[in-house]
Structure formats: structure tokens, C-alpha cells
Design a protein around this motif. Sequence first.
Motif, PDB file in Angstrom:
ATOM      1  N   LEU A 144       0.838  -1.211   0.000  1.00 51.01           N
ATOM      2  CA  LEU A 144       0.000   0.000   0.000  1.00 51.01           C
ATOM      3  C   LEU A 144       0.870   1.257   0.000  1.00 51.01           C
ATOM      4  CD1 LEU A 144      -2.767  -1.097   2.538  1.00 51.01           C
ATOM      5  CD2 LEU A 144      -2.925  -0.970   0.044  1.00 51.01           C
ATOM      6  N   ILE A 145       1.986   1.206   0.711  1.00 48.93           N
ATOM      7  CA  ILE A 145       2.897   2.347   0.709  1.00 48.93           C
ATOM      8  C   ILE A 145       3.506   2.532  -0.679  1.00 48.93           C
ATOM      9  CG2 ILE A 145       5.076   3.231   1.621  1.00 48.93           C
ATOM     10  CD1 ILE A 145       4.384   1.794   4.264  1.00 48.93           C
ATOM     11  N   ALA A 153      -2.582   9.382   0.214  1.00 50.59           N
ATOM     12  CA  ALA A 153      -2.588   7.922   0.161  1.00 50.59           C
ATOM     13  C   ALA A 153      -1.421   7.341   0.951  1.00 50.59           C
ATOM     14  CB  ALA A 153      -2.535   7.454  -1.280  1.00 50.59           C
ATOM     15  N   GLN A 154      -0.274   8.000   0.892  1.00 53.05           N
ATOM     16  CA  GLN A 154       0.879   7.531   1.649  1.00 53.05           C
ATOM     17  C   GLN A 154       0.632   7.646   3.146  1.00 53.05           C
ATOM     18  OE1 GLN A 154       3.961  10.007   0.070  1.00 53.05           O
ATOM     19  NE2 GLN A 154       4.154   8.844  -1.842  1.00 53.05           N
ATOM     20  N   LYS A 155      -0.019   8.743   3.557  1.00 56.93           N
ATOM     21  CA  LYS A 155      -0.332   8.938   4.967  1.00 56.93           C
ATOM     22  C   LYS A 155      -1.336   7.896   5.441  1.00 56.93           C
ATOM     23  CE  LYS A 155      -1.935  12.482   8.232  1.00 56.93           C
ATOM     24  NZ  LYS A 155      -2.426  13.878   8.356  1.00 56.93           N
ATOM     25  N   THR A 161      -5.144   3.139  12.364  1.00 58.37           N
ATOM     26  CA  THR A 161      -6.597   3.156  12.463  1.00 58.37           C
ATOM     27  C   THR A 161      -7.139   1.743  12.325  1.00 58.37           C
ATOM     28  OG1 THR A 161      -6.937   3.438  10.087  1.00 58.37           O
ATOM     29  CG2 THR A 161      -6.665   5.441  11.399  1.00 58.37           C
ATOM     30  N   VAL A 162      -8.330   1.553  12.865  1.00 56.32           N
ATOM     31  CA  VAL A 162      -8.980   0.250  12.766  1.00 56.32           C
ATOM     32  C   VAL A 162      -9.249  -0.102  11.296  1.00 56.32           C
ATOM     33  CG1 VAL A 162     -11.070  -1.046  13.324  1.00 56.32           C
ATOM     34  CG2 VAL A 162     -10.021   0.429  15.047  1.00 56.32           C
ATOM     35  N   LYS A 163      -9.703   0.859  10.535  1.00 52.45           N
ATOM     36  CA  LYS A 163     -10.026   0.592   9.133  1.00 52.45           C
ATOM     37  C   LYS A 163      -8.796   0.128   8.356  1.00 52.45           C
ATOM     38  CE  LYS A 163     -12.066   2.638   4.983  1.00 52.45           C
ATOM     39  NZ  LYS A 163     -12.663   3.856   4.382  1.00 52.45           N
ATOM     40  N   ARG A 164      -7.645   0.784   8.628  1.00 53.92           N
ATOM     41  CA  ARG A 164      -6.438   0.392   7.911  1.00 53.92           C
ATOM     42  C   ARG A 164      -6.014  -1.016   8.285  1.00 53.92           C
ATOM     43  NH1 ARG A 164      -1.007  -0.787   9.171  1.00 53.92           N
ATOM     44  NH2 ARG A 164      -0.805   0.996  10.549  1.00 53.92           N
TER      45      ARG A 164
END
Length: 794
Positions: A144-145, A153-155, A161-164
Motif C-alpha cells: 500500500l505504501i 494515500a501515503q499517509k 486506524t482500525v479501518k487500515r
Amino acid sequence: MRTSSGLVRLALALTVSVLAGVVLAGLAFPVVGGLGLIGKKAADTFNVLPEKPPTLALPQRSRILDKNGNVLATLFVENRVQVTLAAVPLLARQALIAIEDSRFYEHRGIDVKGSLRALARNSSSGAVQQGGSTLTQQYVKNMLIETARTQAAQKAAIQLTVKRKLQEAKYALYLERTMSKNKILEGYLNIAYYGSGVYGIGTAANHYFGVPVNRLSLAQGALLAGMVQNPSGYDPTVHPRASVARRNVVLTRMEQLGYITATQRAKAVREPLRLHVTSVKSGCEAPGVTAPFFCDYVRRYLEDGPAGAALGATLQERQQRLLTGGLTIRTTLDPMVQQAAQQAIDTKVPAHDPFGAVAVADTVEPGTGNVRAMAVDRTFGDKAGETKVNFALGGSVGFQGGSTFKAFVLARALQMGISPHLTLHAPQRYCPTAFPYVAGDGKCGPQNAGDSESGTFDMVSATWASVNTYFIQLEERTGLITPPGLAEALGVRQLDGTFTGGSLPRTNPSFVLGTPTVSPLAMAGAYAAFAQHGLFCPPRPVLSITDSSGHDVALKAAPCTQVLEPAVADTVTSILRGVIDGPLPGRTGAGASIGRPAAGKTGTTDDSTAAWFIGYTPQLSTAVWMGLPTPTSMRGVTINGQYYSQVYGGTIPAAIWKALMTGALSGVPVENFSGASLALSNGQKVAIPDVTGQPIQVATDLLRQQGFAVTVGPAVNAGPIPTGRVGSTTPATGTQVAAGSTVTLHPSNGHAPVTATTSPTPGAPATQRPTGAPTSTPGGSPAPAHTPKPRAGR
């Protein structure tokens, strides 16, 4: 406010809660007290997240090689060389698994058991001591990075976070279903960051230890495995003690898991940290790049030139492919020729000489167009005292070619059948009649280099002595249109800031004296065609390109073309040989003699603001240019400790050329040129066309189009031909004369010719010599336009 470790524990708890339900029971249930309702909401989020991760193509470094396969330069945004899993020693793989994900070959991408254990340990300690992510999840995070194209998007890819975390987990599950464990491990080993700008275990092995990845020892593999958790903190070049301590933790874990014995661990722990750091920098300006201006030329050739279409449709695509595509670019550069070129340049015009002149040399191989060397007496880069202006390519606007352009008019004259023995009087200054020409001093026509240089010359001696006023008369015979066209066919273009350049002007009377601004490389390529019997091969720096998989990239290379008839090219060469080794004491290139057959031409700009020497043997063609970045006179100057009353092409440039070619051809067998064409040497006989009755200007244009010089003589009795029209010519119509001869037009005065049976009327004007007969082209030519300042001729 939650601390970062608190956020990690919360995210881990929620992920475990959700995934325990999703993976084990199909629904979320509270694994951690108080998180049930939140877990149910997270499970709903998990179900709607994308399943398939973005497509990943890992950036890899590209290499530019010389013709022998030596690395010239490396280009990258991430310093990475991908390796196969088979190339990585088993113990190095096991070291990573031991410290990062010991259950890697057991779980399906999400290790609920491991996550619960990590959560419990982190909760009891109040800090993050053990990670809960599997190698697959870490691989996903790095993917993803890597694929993030915006700062947002990089941040998002690294946010706690839970979603990530849920998204990572879902992607991990997908990868486990669609990829083998070994492929996932291979991907992780190639994507992982190892500090110091190094990506992938293959690159790290070479960077830190100077060995290929397949030669990593147990201790070395363990050290690299320990780095991935904190690449900066465990960088052995910065924190050697911490790095060794971390290595030993990895070794202990490997023993605990049965990967190594206690004896192996003890031996590896005693192994000292033996670093052999091999740094690789990106770009043509990187330390150790021996031909930086050639490297820059390769980039421009592939980014801006037609050949680069194979790498992408747009400039951005081509640059991206060069910097991330893992390309192997094999070039034409010959390291021996390059060394000779750089040494010759630096010896004659050192980079830090107080006068500040720039000297460049470009060498092209006749018959292939392969660029064998490109040297500049400057350091390539952005720092103080450095430059990224590629003078070897003419900079952005090019350099006036000086008398080196005389070769193009010479070749065109020979094509037209004009004999090299055409003899003309060449005064100190000559005002042409075929076209308007106002010199830089406001007077009509150019002058010769010396204060009183004048005399009678043929084409050969005029070339050897570089006589301006002879060649302006020759240009009157060739016309202004075809010589520039010939030069363009030989690859010479007027530089205009683009890679390919623009058309040469077609109405420039000072073309023969080299006022167009051109590239030294293009001139070396044009003269190479003379060496190869008129076959022009566009200069090229690249032989082949292979991609990261070893497949060939199809390059669109311009083909060689037969521009000049071999007899014409060989006769040009025969004449230019005399510039260097001819018998004329005043030949301008005497200082370039190298003891083997060679041909060449000098060139010097007006007031010696720049100077050229272009010469060739059958094997190599080299153009040398020198001047200042801002045109400045090179009269009365001291360069490299030597005083010059005036720098000509036959002084420093010829000396550079001699040193370069002597070194480049050392050990190369001597080859001779073909001789001049006997037919061309004799010239072509042509008939004087019938122009009687034509207006003077029409007749003049017609004769000049056929290569004749034209003058206007006294009027003659030629009635009934109207007054002012051509009454007769000298030589007469139909007479066979040498191509390039002078034809004199005699206008009719309207009176009938005097015959033997008719006595002329006393006082008839036909028997009188007219006064004020025109000696230049009549017909009301427009006021002369100012022409570019000509070259000095040498």
C-alpha cells in the motif's frame, strides 16, 4: 489523549475481535471485554472493504553499461535489485520468519493466536513490545505504501486506524488464497526496507556486506532480518551495537524454533560485525560515474528522442520506466576511447583554468553511428562550480560551426560536377553578386582571416588554407538552398532547445562560413559519413535494452542512409586529408597530424569566440569544440599556462584532437582511405544553355541554378532582341565548359548586328564600348539584409 502505543493496542484488539469472528465463526464476538459492539461494527466495515489489493510493480534500479558491460551509472527512485527466493539462503529466510512471524507457514494470513498473544503481552506491559501483524500483513502494508501515488494515500497507508488494519487483513487473506507462501515470502524480502536507502534483501546484502545475496552467512542473514522492524535504529553503519544486539536476539529465536543448533548460534554470536559498505547513488552526477555527460545524453536520447517511444508514450512514462523499471541499458561507449578523450580535454584545457574556457570532444564510429566517447572539461552536477549544461550536445542553443561548414559546400560543388581544380581569384574581401551579403562591419561580403590574405586558389588549396572569399564564390555556384539540405541529410540541425533541433536556414549567405548553431555531436556524425563513403548513420548511444525479466525492449533506431555518392565522399576525404598532412605550408590543420591517414577541417568563429577541429580516420570521427559559455574573444589569452595571440581551430582544438585520436587508436591497425574519384577530379563538362532573348534576371537565375557564376558584360548589337534582354553570352550558347564556369551575359542594345555586307552607320552606338555596364546582378534586387557574422576562416 491516547498515546501511539495505546492506539496500536486498540487497533490490534479490534482487529483480533473482528477477525476471530470472521475467520473462525463467521461473525464478530467480544474477545476482549467491552469491545463486542465495536467489534460488530468493525466486522460490518470489514465486509464492505475491497478484497483485491492494488497491482504492484516494485521499483527497481536501472543500470547503464558501457559496450564492455561495465556499469557507467545507476538510475533509481528506490535502490532495489529483485532476487528470487531460491537465491536467498535458507537460514536467511528462517531468520526473518523466526523474528517476524514464526507461524508463517501455519496461518492463512491472519494469525489470531499470535495476535492475541501480542495483545496480552502489550497490554500487560503498557507498551508495544510484540507486533501482531503477520509477514503477509506486513507485505500488504508495504504494498500500500509502494502503490500510494499521493501524499494523502501515503499517509493513509501508515495511519494507526482500525479501518487500515482491517483492510490489511482482508488483503492478506486474499493474497494467501491466490499466492503460495513462498511467493509471499519472496515478495516481502524484495519489498522490505533495510535502511540507508536500500530496498530488498538482495540490495542489502551487497550494500552492507559487499556480497551477493546467495553468499550471506548465518550472522549476516540474522542481522538483516533484525533490521526490518526498525531499519534506522538497527542500521549497523550508524548503530553497530544495537544492530549486533538485535542480531543476537534473532539468533536466539532461531535456536528456540529449532532452525539452528546451540553451537551454530554461539559461533554466529561471536562473529564480529564485518561491514563492507558499497554505496550506490542514483544519477549521472553520482560519484564514480566516469562519463557523466554521456550518461546525460543517454537519458535525453531515451526520454526526449524518438528511440524512447519503446519506454512509454509520454515523457513522464519514459522517465518512470528508466527510474523504476530495472532496465539494463547497454551503450556504445568505449571506455578506452572515453579515457583518451577525457584525458586529452583535461590536459589541454583544465576545468579550473583561470580563463574559463569550455572544451568538449565527441567521437562517433563511421558505419554504425555508435558514440564512442563524450568528454567535457567540467564536473556534471548541481553544486557550486558544476554544471548540467551538456556542452557536448551544444547546450540548449548550439555553437556556430565556423569553417567546418565549408565541407558541406565542398561536397555539394563536387556533386554538381565542379572540378576541385576550379581556380578563382580570392581577394581579401569579396562582395558576392548572387545574393546580398552585409558583413558584421557593415561592408559587403566576408573577408579572409589574415589582414592581407588573398590570391588565386583552386578548391583544394582553398580548403587547406580555409579561404573564406574562395568559398563564398563557390557558394554562389552551389546556391543557398542545397548545401543546407545536404548538411541536414547528414544529421546537422539548427539547435532550438528541442532534442532533434530545427531546419537549417535556406537563405543564409554566410552558411558556408558556419553561422548556424549546431551540436558538436552532430558534426562528428556528419564527418563520419565522409569517412564511410557517404553512408550516414545517425549517432546513437544505446545498443540494446533489456527489462527486469531479461526480455529485449524493442528500440526504434534510425537506419543508415547513403546520403553522398561514394565518389563524392571519397573526394571530399582526399581534399580534407591535405588540411592535416598536405604539402601546403599554410594548411590550417598541420598540428593534428597523427602519423596515420586522417582527414579534417578547422573552424574558427569571428573574433575567435570559439574554435573547432573535426577530423576522422576510417575507424573514428571526432569533433572538438572550445569556447566560453558566454561568447568571449580568445585573442591575447593565456590558457593552461600558455599564451595565444589568437586561438584558432588549428591550435588548441587540433592538439586535443591529436591527443585523443592517438590514445583512442593505440593498438588499432592502420587503415587507409579510398582515393579521390578521377572523374570528379577532372570535373564535368556542361553546355552553355541558350538564354538569348531572356530578361537579364531570368537568365541569371537559370544559369545560377545550373551552377554557373554569372557576370554582366557590355551591351551588344543583337536586334531585334529588345533592349536590356540577353543578346549573347560568353562563352557562346552550346559551348562545352567546365561545371562552375563563369558566364558573361551581354544585354542587347536594340540595334541590328553589324554584318560584312552592311556598313555600320557612322556614329552608331553598337561600335562603342558602353560605359557603366553593370557588373552585378541587375533587376532591382532588394536592399541587402544583414547576415550573421562570419567565421574567421581558420
